[in-house]
Design an enzyme around this catalytic site. Structure first.
Site, PDB file in Angstrom:
ATOM      1  N   SER A  81      57.199  71.118 -22.284  1.00  0.00           N
ATOM      2  CA  SER A  81      56.213  70.737 -23.312  1.00  0.00           C
ATOM      3  C   SER A  81      55.162  71.829 -23.505  1.00  0.00           C
ATOM      4  O   SER A  81      54.784  72.141 -24.644  1.00  0.00           O
ATOM      5  CB  SER A  81      55.550  69.403 -22.975  1.00  0.00           C
ATOM      6  OG  SER A  81      55.039  69.403 -21.659  1.00  0.00           O
ATOM      7  N   HIS A 112      62.482  65.877 -18.467  1.00  0.00           N
ATOM      8  CA  HIS A 112      61.037  66.197 -18.464  1.00  0.00           C
ATOM      9  C   HIS A 112      60.268  64.862 -18.540  1.00  0.00           C
ATOM     10  O   HIS A 112      60.454  63.991 -17.706  1.00  0.00           O
ATOM     11  CB  HIS A 112      60.770  67.169 -19.625  1.00  0.00           C
ATOM     12  CG  HIS A 112      59.403  67.765 -19.656  1.00  0.00           C
ATOM     13  ND1 HIS A 112      58.579  67.846 -18.570  1.00  0.00           N
ATOM     14  CD2 HIS A 112      58.691  68.329 -20.689  1.00  0.00           C
ATOM     15  CE1 HIS A 112      57.433  68.429 -18.906  1.00  0.00           C
ATOM     16  NE2 HIS A 112      57.479  68.721 -20.188  1.00  0.00           N
ATOM     17  N   HIS A 128      62.404  69.120  -8.839  1.00  0.00           N
ATOM     18  CA  HIS A 128      61.513  69.893  -9.697  1.00  0.00           C
ATOM     19  C   HIS A 128      61.989  71.339  -9.763  1.00  0.00           C
ATOM     20  O   HIS A 128      62.540  71.850  -8.793  1.00  0.00           O
ATOM     21  CB  HIS A 128      60.066  69.849  -9.177  1.00  0.00           C
ATOM     22  CG  HIS A 128      59.071  70.186 -10.236  1.00  0.00           C
ATOM     23  ND1 HIS A 128      58.686  71.474 -10.495  1.00  0.00           N
ATOM     24  CD2 HIS A 128      58.406  69.398 -11.121  1.00  0.00           C
ATOM     25  CE1 HIS A 128      57.818  71.462 -11.493  1.00  0.00           C
ATOM     26  NE2 HIS A 128      57.628  70.225 -11.892  1.00  0.00           N
ATOM     27  N   ARG A 137      50.656  64.926  -7.523  1.00  0.00           N
ATOM     28  CA  ARG A 137      50.390  63.915  -8.560  1.00  0.00           C
ATOM     29  C   ARG A 137      51.040  62.588  -8.162  1.00  0.00           C
ATOM     30  O   ARG A 137      50.540  61.513  -8.488  1.00  0.00           O
ATOM     31  CB  ARG A 137      50.932  64.395  -9.923  1.00  0.00           C
ATOM     32  CG  ARG A 137      50.318  65.708 -10.395  1.00  0.00           C
ATOM     33  CD  ARG A 137      50.993  66.259 -11.632  1.00  0.00           C
ATOM     34  NE  ARG A 137      52.410  66.562 -11.419  1.00  0.00           N
ATOM     35  CZ  ARG A 137      53.253  66.952 -12.371  1.00  0.00           C
ATOM     36  NH1 ARG A 137      52.815  67.082 -13.622  1.00  0.00           N
ATOM     37  NH2 ARG A 137      54.518  67.208 -12.098  1.00  0.00           N
ATOM     38  N   ASP A 167      56.662  61.566 -12.044  1.00  0.00           N
ATOM     39  CA  ASP A 167      57.229  60.428 -12.770  1.00  0.00           C
ATOM     40  C   ASP A 167      57.781  59.329 -11.867  1.00  0.00           C
ATOM     41  O   ASP A 167      58.042  58.214 -12.328  1.00  0.00           O
ATOM     42  CB  ASP A 167      58.336  60.926 -13.711  1.00  0.00           C
ATOM     43  CG  ASP A 167      57.799  61.933 -14.709  1.00  0.00           C
ATOM     44  OD1 ASP A 167      56.739  61.650 -15.287  1.00  0.00           O
ATOM     45  OD2 ASP A 167      58.410  62.992 -14.891  1.00  0.00           O
TER      46      ASP A 167
END
Ligand code: HAX
Length: 441
Positions: free
Chosen positions: A241, A271, A318, A327, A373
């Site tokens: 992105s 993604h 990743h 995160r 995620d």
């Protein structure tokens, strides 16, 4: 048509086998500074971009202008009575390169409030789409409809001096940031709440107001949105992105066009769409096993089944990170504080125990640990937001802060149009046979 497809597949299988052989034997040969393997395998480990707003360390995770997520949670201003950072503060930090004061953050909040009006034709454009349209498609269509408002485009058409590009990009970026929560909330209420829309509350902060417009008034949900909007905002420049927004912007496409392009990349399952895939995958597992609380053994079996069906385990792995994503950890801490007994959150924590050793045992997965995620959906479900197809839109609203702050820097630094060199497999073969040179060698 069918025959054409069959012939195409035969050719593709042949070239792909050829490439496999070439890389096995010559993968480490260099063209210029980079290896053949890097050229064929997604430019991994190739430094080729400047992105001022954040930097990713494979082991430590993301740092925004030098600050880790726990440091941001400590140092950025908070909402009254809250303990999570206000994302406006992170935007200031990414844009200015220094920590904001309380007043700086209030100024950003009020600028965003003042600019948040979305013209009705944008909503009409979204309304013209069938209700079943994926929320990310509705989101991109909304952004594209808003492009008529671009100061950059209007000023470029009127003959803007290149010294002023940054100024027009800056104006557009703030306009976009101000309006995105309204567009996103509109899509949520349209698709899932019978079009029963909620007007903005001019007294709330950016993320708090977003929660309010989606219909979530619980203070701890607003805190979750502040944290969510902060941790999803940026992940240096090479992710799909960010890179897409930067690349499209380098052609002097205005920030609306550039950001919409970036959002099309975020909508891919490898993604940003991974956040919906995680919850979908867990819900399918629960349904198949007939239990809300599968044991670790049951989870392990389901993971094996997913892999043997040729699918990835969503939320794990990743391209750059090699440890648990901070995160993920920040969201885990939020879960422990606000909902330690929530069933789905506990399933996510059990998956965290089960998946890494399985992925490790495959011997090919470079990072078996969870990414951002893997956790986000379970927190949202706890507050009643079960419509997982919407989750990537939340990610997109947050990602706007990072990629638009970066875009302002791109234009301020007058970065040129991006245009790397590509090769063909035929030219690589000729080069390996010594029959031809490759540019850049
Ligand atoms: N499950 C199963 N297999 C996996 C895997 C996973 N979670 N992660 C990697 N692999 C496989 C790859 O598919 C690849 O297999 P093949 O050689 O057969 O093609 C192999 O392991 C090597 O891949 P890698 O080098 O470890 O990973 P990449 O850098 O190529 O890809 C991805 C990184 C994030 C795309 C990958 O780990 C993945 O598909 N993960 C699941 C989807 C996901 O969670 N995406 C979100 C990532 C974070 C993000 O951008 N959020 O927005």
């Amino acid at each position: 048509m069918q025959e054409l497809k069959v012939r195409f597949k035969e050719k593709a299988d042949q070239v792909s086998a050829e490439i496999k052989g070439i890389l096995k034997e010559h993968g480490n040969r260099k063209i210029g500074e980079v290896t053949l393997s890097q050229i064929y395998q997604g430019m991994r480990g190739m430094t080729g971009l400047v992105s001022e707003t954040s930097l990713l360390d494979a082991n430590e995770g993301i740092r925004f202008r030098g600050y880790s997520i726990p440091e941001l949670q400590e140092k950025l201003p908070k909402a009254k009575g809250g303990s999570e950072p206000l994302p406006e503060g992170l935007f200031y930090l990414m844009l200015m390169g220094e920590l904001p004061s309380e007043e700086d953050v209030h100024e950003i909040t009020s600028i965003l409030q003042r600019r948040s009006h979305v013209p009705n034709y944008v909503f009409d454009t979204i309304e013209s789409l069938p209700l079943h349209t994926h929320p990310m498609t509705q989101f991109v269509v909304g952004i594209m409809a808003l492009q008529t408002e671009s100061a950059f485009s209007k000023r470029y058409a009127a003959g803007m001096n290149k010294k002023d590009y940054w100024d027009a990009a800056f104006e557009d970026s703030l306009d976009l940031l101000a309006r995105l929560p309204r567009i996103a909330a509109y899509i949520y209420r349209r698709k899932y709440k019978n079009g029963d829309h909620i007007q903005p509350n001019g007294l709330l902060d950016w993320a708090g107001n977003f929660a309010h417009m989606m219909g979530y008034e619980d203070e701890s949900f607003k805190e979750l949105m502040r944290l969510y909007m902060t941790i999803h905002a940026d992940h240096e420049g090479g992710n799909v992105s960010a890179h897409t927004t930067h690349l499209v912007g380098s052609a002097l496409s205005d920030p609306f066009l550039s950001f919409a392009a970036g959002m099309n990349g975020l909508a891919g399952p490898l993604h940003g769409l991974a956040n919906q895939e995680v919850i979908k995958w867990i819900m399918e597992m629960q349904k198949e096993l007939g239990t809300e609380t599968p044991t670790k053994e049951q989870i392990a079996e389901y993971v094996q089944k997913t892999l043997s069906n040729g699918k990835v385990v969503p939320g794990y792995g990743h391209a750059v990170l090699r440890k648990t994503d901070p995160r993920f950890t920040a969201q885990m801490e939020f879960g422990k504080k606000h909902m330690p007994d929530a069933p789905l959150v506990n399933v996510v924590w059990n998956i965290y125990d089960v998946v890494p050793p399985i992925l490790q045992s495959l011997g090919k997965v470079k990072n078996p640990w969870p990414n951002v995620d893997a956790h986000s959906g379970a927190l949202l479900v706890h507050y009643g937001m079960e419509e997982y197809e919407f989750y990537t839109v939340l990610f997109g609203v947050s990602r706007a802060m990072g990629v638009l702050a970066s875009l302002c820097w791109d234009r301020a630094l007058a970065l040129p149009i991006e245009r790397p060199k590509s090769v063909t497999t035929e030219s690589v073969k000729m080069w390996l046979e010594g029959k031809d040179e490759i540019w850049g060698e």
